[in-house]
Design a protein around this motif. Structure first.
Motif, PDB file in Angstrom:
ATOM      1  N   ALA A   1       0.924  -1.114  -0.038  1.00 44.06           N
ATOM      2  CA  ALA A   1       0.032  -0.058  -0.085  1.00 44.06           C
ATOM      3  C   ALA A   1       0.782   1.112  -0.174  1.00 44.06           C
ATOM      4  O   ALA A   1       0.864   2.130  -0.797  1.00 44.06           O
ATOM      5  CB  ALA A   1      -0.895  -0.030   1.142  1.00 44.06           C
ATOM      6  N   TYR A   2       1.687   1.332   1.049  1.00 38.45           N
ATOM      7  CA  TYR A   2       2.711   2.683   0.905  1.00 38.45           C
ATOM      8  C   TYR A   2       3.796   2.671  -0.149  1.00 38.45           C
ATOM      9  O   TYR A   2       3.969   3.866  -0.553  1.00 38.45           O
ATOM     10  CB  TYR A   2       3.114   3.025   2.402  1.00 38.45           C
ATOM     11  CG  TYR A   2       4.432   2.518   2.890  1.00 38.45           C
ATOM     12  CD1 TYR A   2       4.224   1.524   4.017  1.00 38.45           C
ATOM     13  CD2 TYR A   2       5.517   2.193   2.277  1.00 38.45           C
ATOM     14  CE1 TYR A   2       5.192   0.928   4.728  1.00 38.45           C
ATOM     15  CE2 TYR A   2       6.432   1.688   2.877  1.00 38.45           C
ATOM     16  CZ  TYR A   2       6.313   0.989   4.301  1.00 38.45           C
ATOM     17  OH  TYR A   2       7.531   0.425   4.901  1.00 38.45           O
TER      18      TYR A   2
ATOM     19  N   ALA B   1       1.319   4.120  -2.917  1.00 38.05           N
ATOM     20  CA  ALA B   1       0.529   5.350  -2.598  1.00 38.05           C
ATOM     21  C   ALA B   1       0.440   6.690  -3.166  1.00 38.05           C
ATOM     22  O   ALA B   1      -0.403   7.453  -3.599  1.00 38.05           O
ATOM     23  CB  ALA B   1       0.372   5.439  -0.925  1.00 38.05           C
TER      24      ALA B   1
ATOM     25  N   VAL C   1      -4.867   4.727  -3.058  1.00 42.78           N
ATOM     26  CA  VAL C   1      -4.935   3.547  -2.691  1.00 42.78           C
ATOM     27  C   VAL C   1      -5.789   3.210  -1.463  1.00 42.78           C
ATOM     28  O   VAL C   1      -5.781   4.193  -0.664  1.00 42.78           O
ATOM     29  CB  VAL C   1      -3.535   3.197  -2.204  1.00 42.78           C
ATOM     30  CG1 VAL C   1      -3.268   1.852  -1.594  1.00 42.78           C
ATOM     31  CG2 VAL C   1      -2.498   3.280  -3.356  1.00 42.78           C
ATOM     32  N   THR C   2      -6.650   2.125  -1.539  1.00 48.80           N
ATOM     33  CA  THR C   2      -7.328   1.748  -0.429  1.00 48.80           C
ATOM     34  C   THR C   2      -6.604   0.470   0.095  1.00 48.80           C
ATOM     35  O   THR C   2      -6.421  -0.216  -0.542  1.00 48.80           O
ATOM     36  CB  THR C   2      -8.928   1.675  -0.799  1.00 48.80           C
ATOM     37  OG1 THR C   2      -9.432   2.723  -1.409  1.00 48.80           O
ATOM     38  CG2 THR C   2      -9.653   1.051   0.320  1.00 48.80           C
TER      39      THR C   2
ATOM     40  N   ILE D   1      -3.213   7.048   2.067  1.00 48.39           N
ATOM     41  CA  ILE D   1      -3.897   5.781   1.947  1.00 48.39           C
ATOM     42  C   ILE D   1      -5.329   5.877   2.610  1.00 48.39           C
ATOM     43  O   ILE D   1      -5.285   6.556   3.869  1.00 48.39           O
ATOM     44  CB  ILE D   1      -2.999   4.575   2.516  1.00 48.39           C
ATOM     45  CG1 ILE D   1      -1.804   4.473   1.904  1.00 48.39           C
ATOM     46  CG2 ILE D   1      -3.889   3.392   2.863  1.00 48.39           C
ATOM     47  CD1 ILE D   1      -0.876   3.792   2.478  1.00 48.39           C
TER      48      ILE D   1
END
Ligand SMILES: Cc1cc2nc3c(=O)[nH]c(=O)nc-3n(C[C@H](O)[C@H](O)[C@H](O)COP(=O)(O)OP(=O)(O)OC[C@H]3O[C@@H](n4cnc5c(N)ncnc54)[C@H](O)[C@@H]3O)c2cc1C
Length: 321
Positions: free
Chosen positions: A176-177, A180, A185-186, A214
């Protein structure tokens, strides 16, 4: 005359490389490593984003290195450099693009068969194939014609996409990061809090959540995913429906059970290989190293230690000439 190796290793990731290096240092002469992809460390190449931080004590599990490989905190690149140097050792025969299909034992020798139908013979076998070869998939059906947009790592991600990352471990958080800043991004996790994520990753995640980079959704499950206008339409457990360009599942990996069975490995009721303290399965001369041998998830440092433990055991129990 067929060549007989002292040791054949399946998989050139950290566990396989460490076993080969330690075995040579301990005096084994004929050591061969089979790797199905065209280079060593395929998991690191595929699943680690460029410049990813690599922690020696991954997931907070402190590991004291036992062997001869000096592995420290670093990055994807410094870790691959270390393994490049180790694999360059002329005493180790590294066979790339050679996927092992299975092994059988005949007259105290193991016959190794590969997908390309080559045969090799060895006195000892180490299986170090990792668990990422078979990423866990969700239980619901996924739209087949959008399969290119449903991934298990971030290598296919473009920029400016609406991306859903699913999972609650370090890989999910890192995925995710890493994406991002270039995408929306979820991160969705079905539990209400993270219990397995290391503190540095958690800190970075919450920093990104605070900066609105995020969208973190805890306590949220997915009921189904359908195709709509060439997008992935996701039905969440809170009755929300949202469309994404891409979904990345980071649900861990499961043992490639078929291969283990074709190698005659004894498995427990959860399909995990049974091993003793020397990482040996029930057959004399067959060992498991790295993630495939671990019960609590693996790490590079643990895989390196496996290489040392196994090589020491083989060397100690080598029949006298
Ligand atoms: C996103 C992510 C981040 C991570 N970050 C860290 C970190 O910071 N620090 C850390 O210590 N650990 C980290 N890990 C875990 C680490 O990558 C693993 O613990 C480590 O790679 C395990 O090494 P291994 O040798 O057991 O397996 P792998 O690295 O998976 O290597 C297995 C090798 O076997 C090959 N193979 C598979 N099947 C066959 C076959 N039939 N024939 C021939 N070859 C085969 C594969 O191509 C692969 O090269 C991370 C993992 C992920 C997914």
């Amino acid at each position: 005359m067929k060549k007989i190796y002292d040791l054949a290793i399946i998989g050139a990731g950290p566990g396989g490389i460490a076993t080969s290096v330690e075995a040579i240092l301990l005096g084994l002469k004929e050591v061969i490593v089979f790797e199905k992809s065209n280079n060593h460390s395929d998991t690191i190449r595929k699943y680690f984003k460029d410049n990813k931080r690599v922690d020696k004590d991954w997931k907070g599990i402190k590991v004291e290195l036992k062997g001869n490989i000096h592995f420290t905190d670093g990055t994807k690149e410094s870790t691959l450099d270390l393994f490049d140097t180790l694999v360059a050792n002329k005493d180790i025969e590294a066979c790339f693009n050679e996927e092992v299909y299975g092994i059988t034992k005949q007259n105290n020798l193991f016959e190794i068969k590969t997908i390309k139908e080559n045969e090799y013979y060895a006195k000892n076998i180490v299986i170090s194939i990792g668990t990422m070869g078979k990423p866990n998939k969700p239980s619901y059906k996924l739209p087949v014609n959008l399969k290119d947009k449903i991934n298990f790592n971030i290598s296919e991600c473009k920029n400016n996409e609406e991306i859903l990352v699913v999972g609650g471990g370090d890989s999910a958080v890192e995925f995710a990061y890493y994406i991002a800043k270039q995408n929306r991004v979820t991160l969705a996790y079905r539990k209400e809090s993270f219990s397995r994520v290391n503190p540095i990753n958690l800190h970075q995640l919450f920093d990104f959540v605070e900066k609105d980079l995020i969208n973190l959704q805890l306590n949220l499950d997915i009921q189904k995913v359908e195709e709509k206008n060439n997008k992935l339409e996701v039905y969440f457990s809170n009755n929300q429906i949202k469309q994404f360009d891409r979904i990345i599942y980071a649900l861990g990996g499961s043992n490639p059970t078929d291969l283990l069975q074709r190698c005659g490995i004894l498995l427990d009721s959860e399909n995990k290989p049974l091993i003793d303290k020397n990482l040996r399965n029930h057959q004399e001369g067959v060992y498991l190293a790295g993630d495939i041998a671990g019960n609590v998830g693996g790490s590079i440092a643990l895989a390196l230690n496996h290489g040392y433990i196994i090589s020491s055991h083989i060397q100690k129990h080598k029949p006298a000439k």
